[in-house]
Write an enzyme that holds these catalytic residues in place. Sequence first.
Site, PDB file in Angstrom:
ATOM      1  CD  GLN A   1     -27.949  -7.111   5.181  1.00  0.00           C
ATOM      2  OE1 GLN A   1     -27.861  -8.141   4.496  1.00  0.00           O
ATOM      3  NE2 GLN A   1     -28.117  -7.138   6.332  1.00  0.00           N
TER       4      GLN A   1
ATOM      5  NE  ARG B   1     -31.979  -8.759  15.016  1.00  0.00           N
ATOM      6  CZ  ARG B   1     -31.345  -7.725  15.595  1.00  0.00           C
ATOM      7  NH1 ARG B   1     -31.743  -7.309  16.911  1.00  0.00           N
ATOM      8  NH2 ARG B   1     -30.814  -6.750  14.850  1.00  0.00           N
TER       9      ARG B   1
ATOM     10  CB  SER C   1     -32.671  -6.948   0.709  1.00  0.00           C
ATOM     11  OG  SER C   1     -31.324  -6.727   1.054  1.00  0.00           O
TER      12      SER C   1
ATOM     13  NE  ARG D   1     -27.480 -13.902   6.827  1.00  0.00           N
ATOM     14  CZ  ARG D   1     -27.906 -12.650   7.143  1.00  0.00           C
ATOM     15  NH1 ARG D   1     -26.867 -12.440   8.321  1.00  0.00           N
ATOM     16  NH2 ARG D   1     -28.587 -11.943   7.125  1.00  0.00           N
TER      17      ARG D   1
ATOM     18  CG  ASP E   1     -33.304  -7.549  11.726  1.00  0.00           C
ATOM     19  OD1 ASP E   1     -33.355  -8.518  10.838  1.00  0.00           O
ATOM     20  OD2 ASP E   1     -32.673  -6.603  11.647  1.00  0.00           O
TER      21      ASP E   1
ATOM     22  N   GLY F   1     -24.049  -9.800   8.240  1.00  0.00           N
ATOM     23  CA  GLY F   1     -24.655  -9.492   6.894  1.00  0.00           C
ATOM     24  C   GLY F   1     -24.522  -8.021   6.456  1.00  0.00           C
TER      25      GLY F   1
ATOM     26  CE  LYS G   1     -27.129  -6.104  14.114  1.00  0.00           C
ATOM     27  NZ  LYS G   1     -27.092  -6.301  12.816  1.00  0.00           N
TER      28      LYS G   1
ATOM     29  NE  ARG H   1     -33.007 -14.031  13.344  1.00  0.00           N
ATOM     30  CZ  ARG H   1     -32.477 -12.633  12.906  1.00  0.00           C
ATOM     31  NH1 ARG H   1     -33.036 -11.729  12.356  1.00  0.00           N
ATOM     32  NH2 ARG H   1     -31.122 -12.497  13.569  1.00  0.00           N
TER      33      ARG H   1
END
Length: 452
Positions: free
Chosen positions: A182, A407, A180, A136, A333, A108, A35, A364
Site C-alpha cells: 500500500q 478475515r 507494504s 490504523r 492476509d 486501508g 480485492k 490479528r
Amino acid sequence: MAQASFDELPKRTKGAGRAARDGALSGGVRAPGDKSISHRALILSALAEGESRIAGLLEADDVLRTASALRALGVGVQKDVAADGAAWRVRGGSWGSLSRALYLGNSGTGVRLLMGAAAGAGAAAVFDGDISLRARPMGRVLEPLRMMGASMESRDGRLPVSLMSEGGLSAVDVKLATASAQVKSAILLAALGATGKTRIHEPVLCRDHTERMLAAFGASLSMTPDGEGGRFIEIAGDQRLTACNVTVPGDPSSAAFPVVAALITPGSDVTVRGVLLNPLRSGLFDTLREMGADLSFDNKRETNGETVADIRARHSVLNGVAVPAERAPAMIDEYPILAIAAAYAHGETVMRGVGELRVKESDRIAAVEAGLTACGAEVSSGPDWLKVHGAAGLQGGARIKTRHDHRIAMSFLIAGLASEKPIDIDDMTMIATSFPNFLDVMREIGADIIDA
Ligand code: S3P
C-alpha cells in the site's frame, strides 16, 4: 445493456453467525475478484486518458467505496449489467477537489492508494474511514508523500487526513521501511504526477500488482534486483496513462477460506476456480503444502500478465510447520486462516515476522489468540510472532469477537465447520468488505452457516 447504480452497497448479512459440523464439503466454486487488483484497476483507469473496461471487478464494500470516492472526485465510473456478467467502464481524466470527506469505510488499500493518487493528480480532499480504519497508521504514507511536497494534515498520523496539495510534487528516492504494497503503491501513484524520476528501494518484495498494471496502462517504469532479494523500482514523473481493459482474476486471499474448509473437514473435495497465483500472493498455499495438504493447481492460464489456476483441495492430515519470516509479505492476509489450519494440524506451527498483523483491520495476533484459546486451543504470541499448538482438532463451543475484521469473522466460521461444538461469531457484517457472497459460496459446497 442496463446501467446499475453502485452507490448503494450490496446486501450485507448482519448480526451473529454460527458454523457447525455437518459432513463433507464438495463441489466447485468461483473465487470472487481479487480485492487488491480491483482497487488498482479502478484507480489506474481513473488516472488514464480514455475509457477503460474492467471485467470481474470485486463488488465488495471496500472496492465500491473506492469507486464512489473516484466518482465524487469527478471521474466517470459506470457499471453495465449484461447477461454474461457486469462490466465497469471508467473514463479517466483530471480529478476535481472536494471539501466534504471521502469516506473509505474499512478499506486501508482504498484510502492509502487514493491519497497517493490524489496527491499526484493535484486534487484536494479529506479522507476518512470507519472506526477500524481510523485506528490504523497513516504516517507510513503521509511521510513519503510529504517528502514529495504534498501538503497533508492529520492530528496524530491517523484519519481523517486533509490533502491540500495542488500538485507540484517532486520525485523522491526512498527505501521502504515496511514491506507494504500500500505504501509502495501510494508513492508510485503520486510519482506519476511528480517532476523527475522517483526511485523506490524495496528491500523485501511485496505484492507487485501496481507495477504490473502500471506497465499495462503504458507507464514507463523499471524494476532492477538489488542483489539481496529486494529490488529498485524507478518511475518517470509527469506521465499520463493510457486506458486499458482489465480482467480481474480470483482472489487467493478469499479462496483460502473454502480451501482450508476442505482441508480440515473429513471426506471433503472442493475446487475453487480462477484463482490468482502471483508468487507474491501464494505463500499460504506453499505453507499448506509443507503441512501435508493435498492441493493441486489445474488448468493454469495467463490473464492480463498474471497466472490463474483452479485449486483443488481435499481433506488432509496436516502437520505443524515453522513458517519462514521472509514469506510473511506473500501471505500477510492469510495468517488468521492459517492459524485455524494449524489448530487442526498435529504439532506446533510457528509464524514469525508477522508484526504487521497488529495493524491490520484489527490486531490479528490478539484476535486469533483470543479466539482460538476460547475454542480450547493452546496458543502463544509475542510482538511479531504467533504459535499454535495443534491438537488435530478444535473443541469450539465459543462465541468469537470479530473486532470489525472480515478475515477474523470468516476464519472462525470455517473453524466451526469441523469443531466438536459449533462456533459462533458476534458479527458477520464485515464479511461484505471483501467477500460479499461468502455465505453463498460456502453453501454451494455444502456448508450451511446460519444466523446465531
Ligand atoms: C494490500 C496490501 C497489504 C494487505 C492488504 C492489501 C494491497 O497491506 O494486507 O489487504 O492491496 O496493497 P500492506 O501494504 O499494509 O501490507
